[in-house]
Design an enzyme around this catalytic site. Structure first.
Site, PDB file in Angstrom:
ATOM      1  N   ARG A 172       3.717 -12.962  41.854  1.00  0.00           N
ATOM      2  CA  ARG A 172       2.582 -12.549  41.031  1.00  0.00           C
ATOM      3  C   ARG A 172       2.704 -11.091  40.600  1.00  0.00           C
ATOM      4  NH1 ARG A 172      -3.417 -12.731  43.478  1.00  0.00           N
ATOM      5  NH2 ARG A 172      -2.625 -10.833  44.475  1.00  0.00           N
ATOM      6  N   LYS A 174       6.755  -5.416  41.915  1.00  0.00           N
ATOM      7  CA  LYS A 174       7.572  -5.749  43.080  1.00  0.00           C
ATOM      8  C   LYS A 174       8.739  -6.657  42.693  1.00  0.00           C
ATOM      9  CE  LYS A 174       4.077  -5.015  46.605  1.00  0.00           C
ATOM     10  NZ  LYS A 174       3.334  -5.572  47.763  1.00  0.00           N
ATOM     11  N   SER A 204       8.816 -22.017  57.130  1.00  0.00           N
ATOM     12  CA  SER A 204       7.625 -22.168  57.959  1.00  0.00           C
ATOM     13  C   SER A 204       7.535 -20.970  58.898  1.00  0.00           C
ATOM     14  CB  SER A 204       7.691 -23.490  58.720  1.00  0.00           C
ATOM     15  OG  SER A 204       6.550 -23.676  59.535  1.00  0.00           O
ATOM     16  N   ASP A 222       1.563 -16.923  39.964  1.00  0.00           N
ATOM     17  CA  ASP A 222       1.044 -17.211  41.309  1.00  0.00           C
ATOM     18  C   ASP A 222       1.247 -18.703  41.557  1.00  0.00           C
ATOM     19  OD1 ASP A 222      -0.478 -17.792  43.571  1.00  0.00           O
ATOM     20  OD2 ASP A 222      -2.003 -16.297  43.102  1.00  0.00           O
ATOM     21  N   LYS A 281       1.247 -24.017  58.378  1.00  0.00           N
ATOM     22  CA  LYS A 281       2.693 -24.034  58.595  1.00  0.00           C
ATOM     23  C   LYS A 281       3.150 -25.360  59.208  1.00  0.00           C
ATOM     24  CE  LYS A 281       3.943 -20.015  56.993  1.00  0.00           C
ATOM     25  NZ  LYS A 281       4.888 -19.908  55.863  1.00  0.00           N
ATOM     26  N   TYR A 291      -3.828 -20.172  60.452  1.00  0.00           N
ATOM     27  CA  TYR A 291      -2.442 -20.003  60.001  1.00  0.00           C
ATOM     28  C   TYR A 291      -1.540 -21.163  60.433  1.00  0.00           C
ATOM     29  CZ  TYR A 291       2.201 -17.824  59.627  1.00  0.00           C
ATOM     30  OH  TYR A 291       3.512 -17.547  59.347  1.00  0.00           O
ATOM     31  N   GLY A 337      11.031  -7.791  53.460  1.00  0.00           N
ATOM     32  CA  GLY A 337      11.317  -8.494  54.697  1.00  0.00           C
ATOM     33  C   GLY A 337      12.226  -9.681  54.522  1.00  0.00           C
TER      34      GLY A 337
END
EC number: 1.1.1.102
Length: 309
Positions: free
Chosen positions: A41, A45, A149, A70, A167, A163, A20
């Site tokens: 981590r 990927k 953010s 991490d 942010k 959440y 993304g």
């Protein structure tokens, strides 16, 4: 030529950054000739992301370095990683803090541990890398730092009681840090990406409360490539706020408060548009409240029907 350190962290609940916004930011930076260090981590990927980023090279001297760690687990690990990266690719010119995860649910439904986890990842996961690079940037009297953010870091919404605060915290950090760093020619950017068309966003929608999903649908969905181009451009120009699309621009102007401005023109635009944007925002807030009330009524009617049966 810039060395961009892009920080990624992978958790089960995390929107997969490598498919993304985060991956697109890395690719956009590489198109500018950057030397990049990717940190995450998940080693598998990391390797996948490296291959995709390398396809965007504009010369054969560019390098993509991958380090697995991490970034939310402790400052000492992050500091060690920074030293490794700088020994191999030189001092950091631009740091992009992309570490992030999202958990949605009503306040009483979200586990207490999730509030702590979100602050560790979304806030401290950006504090640690920034702390690790800032001394060298001050010594060199140059640098760029970006915090990614969210529009949920500008407005608190139903389902984001855990959440949104994590942010919002990034903005407070960025404002204070910018005031400290400006004399050293170091510029801070806070990016507020909207809902973005990624596999992670689609997966997240499956578990969002109905109210959260309906409120999100009142705004458009952007493409990750578009978001990456805007935020990288703003960071390179030294803009404090990076907003995407008309909704993002309106939100950033409405909530500008005591935030730094890049130019007098930007400040004047905020002053002139404030009244109009506030009027539009009141209609939005009214529609959000209506959605919440409607969902509550539907839920109560459904419960009543179940009892009668």
């Amino acid at each position: 030529m810039f060395l961009h350190l892009l920080w990624f962290i992978v958790h089960q609940e995390l929107r997969p950054i490598f498919s993304g916004i985060g991956k697109c930011i890395a690719m956009e930076c590489y198109k500018h000739g950057a030397f990049i260090t990717l940190v995450a981590r998940d080693e598998h990927k990391l390797v996948q992301a490296k291959k995709e980023v390398e396809k965007c090279a504009i010369n054969d001297k560019q390098v993509v370095l991958c380090i697995s760690v991490d970034v939310s687990k402790g400052y000492n690990q992050v500091e060690s990683v920074i030293k490794q990266a700088q020994e191999k690719l030189g001092p950091v010119d631009m740091l992009v803090n992309c570490a992030g995860m999202s958990i949605s649910g009503t306040f009483e439904e979200v586990g207490v541990d999730s509030f702590k986890k979100l602050m560790e990842v979304n806030y401290l996961g950006s504090v640690y890398p920034t702390r690790a690079v800032i001394t060298t940037m001050k010594e060199r009297r140059m640098g760029r730092i970006m915090f990614v953010s969210s529009q949920a870091g500008l407005i608190g919404l139903f389902g984001y009681t855990a959440y949104s605060p994590s942010k919002f915290a990034l903005r407070g950090l960025a404002e204070a840090l910018q005031m400290e760093m400006k004399p050293y020619n170091i510029y801070v950017t806070v990016a507020y990406p909207p809902d973005t068309d990624t596999p992670g966003f689609a997966e997240e929608n499956k578990t969002k409360p109905l109210e959260t999903r309906l409120i999100s649908e009142t705004s458009g969905v952007c493409q990750p490539e578009q978001v990456a181009k805007v935020v990288v451009k703003d960071a390179l120009q030294g803009n404090f706020t990076s907003a995407v699309g008309p909704d993002g621009y309106m939100l950033s102007a409405l909530t500008c408060g005591m935030s730094p401005v890049t130019s007098i023109t930007e400040g004047l635009q905020q002053i002139v548009t404030m009244g109009l944007f506030r009027t539009i925002a009141l209609f939005y807030l009214g529609s959000f409240d209506s959605i919440v009330r409607h969902c509550m009524i539907q839920r109560e009617q459904s419960k009543a029907a179940d009892k009668r049966e």
